[in-house]
Design an enzyme around this catalytic site. Structure first.
Site, short mmCIF file in Angstrom:
data_model
loop_
_atom_site.label_atom_id
_atom_site.label_comp_id
_atom_site.label_asym_id
_atom_site.label_seq_id
_atom_site.Cartn_x
_atom_site.Cartn_y
_atom_site.Cartn_z
N LYS A 1 -2.82 -2.09 -2.82
CA LYS A 1 -3.85 -1.21 -2.28
C LYS A 1 -3.43 0.21 -2.60
O LYS A 1 -2.41 0.70 -2.08
CB LYS A 1 -4.02 -1.42 -0.77
N GLU A 9 0.83 -1.21 0.00
CA GLU A 9 0.00 0.00 0.00
C GLU A 9 0.87 1.27 0.00
O GLU A 9 1.09 1.88 1.04
CB GLU A 9 -0.94 0.04 1.21
#
Length: 295
Positions: A213, A176
């Site tokens: 993500k 992420e």
């Protein structure tokens, strides 16, 4: 669910991943949004007890197990907790939801327009414990604040390096490198980010897969190639400070990405709601986020 069944659920499931991983720094804000003031606790353990009660209520709500939530990201204390009389990861899997664990230890100070993750010498031990409890994968966050190629590439390199440690532990890493949605140069920076991610994927050994993500891109469809990449199991989107309506509207412009929302899922839940009102509110958010994820 076996590991292979969880992998198939994440790769093919028509739904989204709930982010229930607020840690020490973000827990007071999450509780305040839930209607629990900081006068309600006097110790950190009491604070985590209150947030665990909120998460239990979500996990046990009828709507949470309706098939539209395919995964949930947990804070370490939540992973070690109990819901419905069972360890949380086992209870989630019983409800058809694949468990993930947040493994990062927070952010360093900004440098070259990015905040990298703090060192994590205990990562392998965390992964080993998570695997014991039946967790499928992990999530770790860094933040990009400007279109500085040096900072962006360093953040992505760190994400893939930590991801290699996680893969070697037998779990699937969710990388992420969040891009701050308030950054003025986001459109430019996200293209640099995309190039850096593609370089990282090219260097990944054959047969290995990661998840990504990412902030919902300024340019709709920018990450469409990543959603089809053979080394990417799934691309999920964070809400990044958007309201539920805003996040869902932007996500729907990006076919192939599914949601992994925290604020966008929880923003209208309150401690004072009856169980029926709580589930009705949660169900409405789940339906809205699900629709944007499968659009």
């Amino acid at each position: 669910m076996t590991f292979d069944e969880m992998k198939a659920r994440i790769a093919e499931g028509q739904g989204f991943i709930a982010a229930l991983d607020q840690s020490g720094g973000s827990t007071p804000k999450a509780l305040k949004g839930y209607g629990v003031d900081d006068t309600a606790w006097s110790t950190e353990d009491e604070m985590f007890g209150l947030i665990h009660e909120m998460r239990q209520r979500i996990i046990e709500a009828p709507s949470f197990g309706n098939g539209k939530v395919i995964g949930a990201i947990l804070f370490e204390k939540t992973m070690e907790g109990v819901s419905g009389g069972k360890p949380v990861p086992a209870r989630l899997k019983e409800r058809g939801i694949v468990p993930f664990l947040k493994v990062d230890k927070g952010l360093e100070d900004e440098r070259d327009g990015a905040q990298l993750m703090k060192p994590n010498p205990g990562l392998e031990a965390m992964c080993h414990r998570a695997k014991e409890l039946g967790v499928f994968g992990t999530k770790m966050r860094s933040v990009i604040k400007s279109a500085n190629p040096v900072g962006i590439k360093e953040a992505v390199h760190q994400q893939f390096a930590e991801g290699a440690r996680i893969l070697s532990s037998g779990l699937v890493p969710m990388l992420e490198p969040e891009y701050d949605i308030t950054a003025d140069d986001r459109a430019e920076g996200e293209k640099i980010l995309l190039d850096a991610i593609e370089e990282g994927l090219d260097a990944l050994p054959e047969g290995q897969q990661v998840m990504l993500k990412l902030s919902i891109p300024k340019e709709a469809g920018l990450y469409s190639g990543l959603t089809k990449h053979p080394k990417v199991l799934r691309v999920v989107a964070l809400s990044g400070g958007y309201s539920t309506d805003e996040a869902c509207r932007e996500l729907a412009k990006n076919p192939g990405m599914i949601a992994s929302f925290s604020r966008g899922l929880l923003q209208d839940l309150r401690a004072t709601q009856s169980d029926e009102e709580f589930d009705r509110t949660l169900s409405g958010a789940i339906d809205q986020i699900h629709a944007a994820s499968v659009a």
